[in-house]
Design a protein around this motif. Structure first.
Motif, PDB file in Angstrom:
ATOM      1  N   PRO A  20       2.794  -7.964 -44.762  1.00  0.00           N
ATOM      2  CA  PRO A  20       2.384  -8.595 -46.098  1.00  0.00           C
ATOM      3  C   PRO A  20       1.585  -7.598 -46.950  1.00  0.00           C
ATOM      4  O   PRO A  20       1.291  -7.886 -48.170  1.00  0.00           O
ATOM      5  CB  PRO A  20       1.380  -9.392 -45.637  1.00  0.00           C
ATOM      6  CG  PRO A  20       0.691  -8.957 -44.271  1.00  0.00           C
ATOM      7  CD  PRO A  20       2.036  -8.358 -43.850  1.00  0.00           C
ATOM      8  N   ARG A  21       1.176  -6.145 -46.292  1.00  0.00           N
ATOM      9  CA  ARG A  21       0.539  -5.308 -47.120  1.00  0.00           C
ATOM     10  C   ARG A  21       0.780  -3.869 -46.812  1.00  0.00           C
ATOM     11  O   ARG A  21       1.145  -3.648 -45.806  1.00  0.00           O
ATOM     12  CB  ARG A  21      -1.130  -5.519 -47.116  1.00  0.00           C
ATOM     13  CG  ARG A  21      -1.986  -4.735 -47.589  1.00  0.00           C
ATOM     14  CD  ARG A  21      -3.400  -5.299 -47.327  1.00  0.00           C
ATOM     15  NE  ARG A  21      -3.916  -4.912 -46.210  1.00  0.00           N
ATOM     16  CZ  ARG A  21      -4.735  -4.198 -45.427  1.00  0.00           C
ATOM     17  NH1 ARG A  21      -5.004  -2.961 -46.436  1.00  0.00           N
ATOM     18  NH2 ARG A  21      -5.078  -3.971 -44.181  1.00  0.00           N
ATOM     19  N   ALA A  22       0.817  -2.922 -48.059  1.00  0.00           N
ATOM     20  CA  ALA A  22       1.089  -1.560 -47.525  1.00  0.00           C
ATOM     21  C   ALA A  22       0.061  -0.800 -47.268  1.00  0.00           C
ATOM     22  O   ALA A  22      -1.123  -1.011 -47.983  1.00  0.00           O
ATOM     23  CB  ALA A  22       1.991  -1.134 -48.682  1.00  0.00           C
ATOM     24  N   LEU A  23      -0.007  -0.143 -46.246  1.00  0.00           N
ATOM     25  CA  LEU A  23      -1.044   0.757 -45.787  1.00  0.00           C
ATOM     26  C   LEU A  23      -0.636   2.070 -45.567  1.00  0.00           C
ATOM     27  O   LEU A  23       0.313   2.473 -45.341  1.00  0.00           O
ATOM     28  CB  LEU A  23      -1.543   0.314 -44.509  1.00  0.00           C
ATOM     29  CG  LEU A  23      -2.456  -0.994 -44.064  1.00  0.00           C
ATOM     30  CD1 LEU A  23      -1.276  -2.016 -43.970  1.00  0.00           C
ATOM     31  CD2 LEU A  23      -3.239  -1.005 -43.262  1.00  0.00           C
ATOM     32  N   SER A  24      -1.450   3.173 -46.177  1.00  0.00           N
ATOM     33  CA  SER A  24      -1.398   4.619 -45.655  1.00  0.00           C
ATOM     34  C   SER A  24      -1.378   4.885 -44.174  1.00  0.00           C
ATOM     35  O   SER A  24      -1.998   3.976 -43.489  1.00  0.00           O
ATOM     36  CB  SER A  24      -2.204   5.456 -46.434  1.00  0.00           C
ATOM     37  OG  SER A  24      -3.817   5.401 -45.815  1.00  0.00           O
ATOM     38  N   PHE A  25      -0.826   5.772 -43.886  1.00  0.00           N
ATOM     39  CA  PHE A  25      -1.257   6.085 -42.290  1.00  0.00           C
ATOM     40  C   PHE A  25      -2.540   6.292 -42.152  1.00  0.00           C
ATOM     41  O   PHE A  25      -3.170   6.068 -40.913  1.00  0.00           O
ATOM     42  CB  PHE A  25      -0.209   7.488 -42.004  1.00  0.00           C
ATOM     43  CG  PHE A  25       1.352   7.189 -41.671  1.00  0.00           C
ATOM     44  CD1 PHE A  25       1.648   6.721 -40.513  1.00  0.00           C
ATOM     45  CD2 PHE A  25       2.078   7.269 -42.709  1.00  0.00           C
ATOM     46  CE1 PHE A  25       2.951   6.610 -40.148  1.00  0.00           C
ATOM     47  CE2 PHE A  25       3.422   7.120 -42.505  1.00  0.00           C
ATOM     48  CZ  PHE A  25       3.771   6.878 -41.150  1.00  0.00           C
ATOM     49  N   GLU A  26      -3.381   6.771 -42.899  1.00  0.00           N
ATOM     50  CA  GLU A  26      -4.650   7.005 -42.769  1.00  0.00           C
ATOM     51  C   GLU A  26      -5.421   5.762 -42.488  1.00  0.00           C
ATOM     52  O   GLU A  26      -6.242   5.520 -41.715  1.00  0.00           O
ATOM     53  CB  GLU A  26      -5.489   8.084 -43.701  1.00  0.00           C
ATOM     54  CG  GLU A  26      -5.039   9.250 -43.769  1.00  0.00           C
ATOM     55  CD  GLU A  26      -3.694   9.739 -44.544  1.00  0.00           C
ATOM     56  OE1 GLU A  26      -2.888   8.743 -44.915  1.00  0.00           O
ATOM     57  OE2 GLU A  26      -3.501  10.635 -44.527  1.00  0.00           O
ATOM     58  N   GLU A  27      -5.016   4.589 -43.057  1.00  0.00           N
ATOM     59  CA  GLU A  27      -5.589   3.323 -43.217  1.00  0.00           C
ATOM     60  C   GLU A  27      -5.170   2.684 -42.096  1.00  0.00           C
ATOM     61  O   GLU A  27      -5.958   1.951 -41.284  1.00  0.00           O
ATOM     62  CB  GLU A  27      -5.250   2.526 -44.475  1.00  0.00           C
ATOM     63  CG  GLU A  27      -5.701   2.925 -45.714  1.00  0.00           C
ATOM     64  CD  GLU A  27      -5.164   2.456 -47.186  1.00  0.00           C
ATOM     65  OE1 GLU A  27      -5.932   2.183 -48.023  1.00  0.00           O
ATOM     66  OE2 GLU A  27      -3.830   1.982 -46.882  1.00  0.00           O
ATOM     67  N   ALA A  28      -3.955   3.021 -41.692  1.00  0.00           N
ATOM     68  CA  ALA A  28      -3.552   2.217 -40.444  1.00  0.00           C
ATOM     69  C   ALA A  28      -4.066   2.891 -39.155  1.00  0.00           C
ATOM     70  O   ALA A  28      -4.433   1.845 -38.376  1.00  0.00           O
ATOM     71  CB  ALA A  28      -2.083   2.428 -40.330  1.00  0.00           C
TER      72      ALA A  28
END
Length: 266
Positions: free
Chosen positions: A177-185
């Motif tokens: 449901p939402r896009a995350l950067s690898f850093e955010e993940a």
């Protein structure tokens, strides 16, 4: 209905098997090492695995882009009486992909699933040892985001396509449901597991041989590198509506996935 589940020990296959069992649907788990024997490298195992099945959850051979096996298997399945094929494909696949073409031209009901990168790649495969070690190596790029999708949602959509009417000829694009950067993940994973991990950039020219050294074919390593670079360059953040349109609910969030997987990096 009897459903053959190919790749029944994999990330989606075992979840499809569990979901079918919970629904009381007759099914046949198949893989090289569990349940009914099915080996992509041994065509002599195909017919016995598929005999008596009316539908197939078709997971292509892992870590290869060769379409020859799928193109050879589909006629065997149809000849054995299969009348519905649900193919696990991938987001961004080429329109000329031979695996999808083999299923579309099979002459039976077909459904194609095109998921984004699995959330479970962080805990069950690929990135898991790197997250546990505290650093995830990626081809250098920007801080683009990606809507990682939970394998449970992929399995739920697959089960719907296998057991319900109204999906024939559909291509379901699946994302979280939402896009995350690898850093955010990685920050989300750190919050739930208590294990901090960071991204380490390497040039794509160095990343490809790293993958080949890990056992991937050069062609597959190139494609994976291109995919990861596209994500980090911001070209693969779009959301897809396949999960809510099929299941009537929102896709599971990355945070929900992470809470359930918190013990994977101990």
């Amino acid at each position: 209905m009897t459903i053959l589940v190919i790749g029944a020990t994999g990330k989606t296959g075992r979840r499809v098997t569990t979901a079918l069992a919970e629904r009381g649907v007759e099914h046949r788990p198949a893989s090289r090492g569990a349940g009914v024997r099915f080996d992509w490298d041994d065509p002599s195992t195909w017919r016995s695995a598929v005999d008596g099945a009316t539908a197939v959850y078709l997971v292509p051979p892992p870590t290869t882009l060769d379409d020859a096996e799928v193109a050879a298997f589909v006629p065997v399945a149809v000849d054995a009486g299969v009348r519905r094929i649900v193919l696990l494909s991938a987001r961004g696949i080429s329109p000329d992909d031979g695996r999808e073409r083999a299923v579309r031209e099979s002459g039976v009901d077909w459904v194609v699933l095109r998921p984004a990168w699995f959330s479970q790649n962080f805990s069950e495969d690929f990135f898991q040892p790197q997250v546990a070690a505290g650093q995830v190596v990626l081809p250098s790029g920007g801080d683009g985001a990606h809507p990682f999708v939970d394998a449970r949602d992929i399995a739920d959509v697959a089960v719907a396509a296998l057991t319900q009417e109204g999906h024939a000829g559909a291509v379901h694009e699946l994302s979280g449901p939402r896009a995350l950067s690898f850093e955010e993940a990685l920050a989300v994973l750190g919050d739930v597991s208590g294990r901090a991990a960071r991204v380490v950039d390497v040039p794509p020219a160095e990343f490809v041989p790293m993958l080949v050294g890990g056992g991937l074919s050069p062609q597959y390593a190139e494609v994976l590198t291109m995919s990861l670079t596209a994500i980090r360059d911001g070209h693969d953040a779009a959301l897809s509506d396949g999960v809510p349109s099929v299941l009537g609910r929102e896709a599971r969030s990355f945070e929900d996935y992470a809470k359930g997987a918190a013990g994977s990096w101990a």
